[in-house]
Design a protein around this motif. Structure first.
Motif, short mmCIF file in Angstrom:
data_model
loop_
_atom_site.label_atom_id
_atom_site.label_comp_id
_atom_site.label_asym_id
_atom_site.label_seq_id
_atom_site.Cartn_x
_atom_site.Cartn_y
_atom_site.Cartn_z
N LEU A 107 40.77 113.36 11.12
CA LEU A 107 42.08 112.84 11.95
C LEU A 107 42.30 113.65 13.04
N CYS A 108 42.31 114.85 12.92
CA CYS A 108 42.58 115.85 13.85
C CYS A 108 41.47 115.74 15.12
N ALA A 109 40.40 115.86 14.70
CA ALA A 109 39.18 115.51 15.59
C ALA A 109 39.36 114.53 16.25
N LEU A 110 39.56 113.12 15.88
CA LEU A 110 39.66 111.70 16.35
C LEU A 110 40.87 112.01 17.30
N MET A 111 41.95 112.65 17.29
CA MET A 111 43.10 112.70 18.17
C MET A 111 42.75 113.42 18.98
N LEU A 112 42.14 114.80 18.86
CA LEU A 112 41.52 115.56 19.99
C LEU A 112 40.80 115.00 20.87
N GLY A 113 39.84 114.11 20.45
CA GLY A 113 38.84 113.51 21.46
C GLY A 113 39.41 112.60 22.32
N ALA A 114 40.53 111.63 21.57
CA ALA A 114 41.17 110.78 22.66
C ALA A 114 42.03 111.19 23.51
N ALA A 115 42.32 112.74 23.38
CA ALA A 115 43.19 113.31 24.34
C ALA A 115 42.45 113.75 25.49
N LEU A 116 41.09 114.01 25.42
CA LEU A 116 40.30 114.77 26.35
C LEU A 116 40.27 113.95 27.49
N PRO A 117 40.84 114.50 28.90
CA PRO A 117 41.14 113.73 29.99
C PRO A 117 39.38 113.70 30.90
N GLY A 118 39.41 112.49 31.02
CA GLY A 118 38.02 112.20 31.93
C GLY A 118 36.99 112.75 31.53
N LYS A 119 35.98 113.46 32.27
CA LYS A 119 34.86 114.19 31.92
C LYS A 119 35.22 115.57 31.35
N ALA A 120 36.32 115.96 31.43
CA ALA A 120 37.04 117.34 31.03
C ALA A 120 36.57 117.46 29.55
N GLN A 121 36.11 118.56 29.21
CA GLN A 121 36.02 119.09 27.94
C GLN A 121 36.69 120.38 27.68
N LEU A 122 37.48 120.28 26.34
CA LEU A 122 38.20 121.39 25.94
C LEU A 122 37.31 122.55 26.09
N PHE A 123 36.05 122.52 25.58
CA PHE A 123 35.10 123.52 25.68
C PHE A 123 34.08 123.11 26.16
N PRO A 124 33.74 123.75 27.62
CA PRO A 124 32.56 123.05 28.23
C PRO A 124 31.22 123.46 27.62
N LYS A 125 30.16 122.46 27.83
CA LYS A 125 28.95 122.56 27.25
C LYS A 125 28.89 122.38 25.68
N THR A 126 29.82 121.75 25.22
CA THR A 126 29.71 121.63 23.55
C THR A 126 29.66 120.36 23.43
N TYR A 127 29.60 119.88 21.90
CA TYR A 127 29.67 118.68 21.47
C TYR A 127 30.30 118.97 20.33
N MET A 128 30.96 117.56 19.71
CA MET A 128 31.62 117.61 18.45
C MET A 128 31.37 116.10 17.63
N ASN A 129 31.09 116.06 16.45
CA ASN A 129 31.06 114.79 15.62
C ASN A 129 32.02 114.83 14.50
N ALA A 130 32.38 113.63 14.40
CA ALA A 130 33.14 113.33 12.92
C ALA A 130 32.90 112.22 12.42
N ASP A 131 32.08 112.04 11.30
CA ASP A 131 31.43 110.97 10.71
C ASP A 131 31.74 110.53 9.35
N TRP A 132 31.86 109.24 9.10
CA TRP A 132 31.89 108.65 7.62
C TRP A 132 30.26 108.73 7.32
N GLN A 133 29.97 108.99 6.13
CA GLN A 133 28.72 109.06 5.43
C GLN A 133 28.66 108.54 3.90
N VAL A 134 27.34 107.47 4.19
CA VAL A 134 26.91 107.03 2.94
C VAL A 134 25.61 107.53 2.60
#
Length: 208
Positions: free
Chosen positions: A12-39
């Motif tokens: 939930l924290c990851a989802l809120m953080l991603g929604a809050a990122l402005p435009g193309k800006a990233q909180l940490f440049p040159k990074t990626y993050m995923n949060a997944d449901w898994q079957v």
């Protein structure tokens, strides 16, 4: 389980953080993050061998080159199975007749690497590999009793997936992946045993 509750809170924290990122800006440049449901679908497994949607995956990494990322991951999956009433010969002098519910909880974590294509496209595919440790817990529930066994092993998981960013002005979108997981865990519980844990599965979530 408390572990699953903590991981859902992180999602939930990851989802809120991603929604809050402005435009193309990233909180940490040159990074990626995923949060997944898994079957997950167990392969060649006799203990709790039913397909399960009780899982999640979290991953983050850094682009060491425009195409290659290195990072870390943690995921969990719980497999469940109802066992009809049966008689178990536990020892020469001990016999138990009961129905059971089996649960196999897996918690792999470690390092992750990816090779990425089409970094400026809406669809950004990749192939990846995860390597680390795996904690597993076998549990049998009967009457009001729970018996369990804990085990550790080595975890290896190749993966192919794609991140989808519909709006080029925002690095926030969807993530879909297919994976195979192998863990060297082995253990015994009552008259049951496991000798490694293998499963195929799909991950669906958010990427930013």
């Amino acid at each position: 389980m408390k572990t699953a509750k903590y991981i859902r809170t992180l999602a939930l924290c990851a989802l809120m953080l991603g929604a809050a990122l402005p435009g193309k800006a990233q909180l940490f440049p040159k990074t990626y993050m995923n949060a997944d449901w898994q079957v997950g679908m167990p392969v060649d497994q006799s203990f709790a061998d039913k397909t399960s949607g009780w899982g999640m995956n979290f991953e983050g990494g850094y682009f060491v080159t425009p195409a290659i990322t290195v990072g870390a991951f943690i995921s969990y999956q719980t497999f469940l199975e109802e066992i009809p009433r049966q008689t178990l010969q536990l020892s020469n002098s001990t016999v138990m007749t009961t129905n059971q519910k089996h649960a196999l909880f897996q918690l792999p974590f470690g390092v992750a690497a990816r090779y990425n294509w089409c970094k400026k496209s809406i669809f950004q595919p990749y192939v990846g590999m995860k390597l680390g440790a795996s904690y597993a817990e076998m549990s049998s529930y009967y009457y009001i009793v729970r018996q369990y066994a804990e085990t550790w092993g080595v975890y290896l998981s190749p993966e192919v997936g794609v991140s989808i960013f519909p709006n080029s002005d925002y690095r926030f979108g969807l993530h879909v992946a297919l994976y195979y997981g192998y863990a060297s865990n082995s253990g015994d519980l009552l008259v049951y045993s496991i000798d490694n844990c293998q499963n195929f599965g799909i991950r669906v979530g958010i990427s930013f």
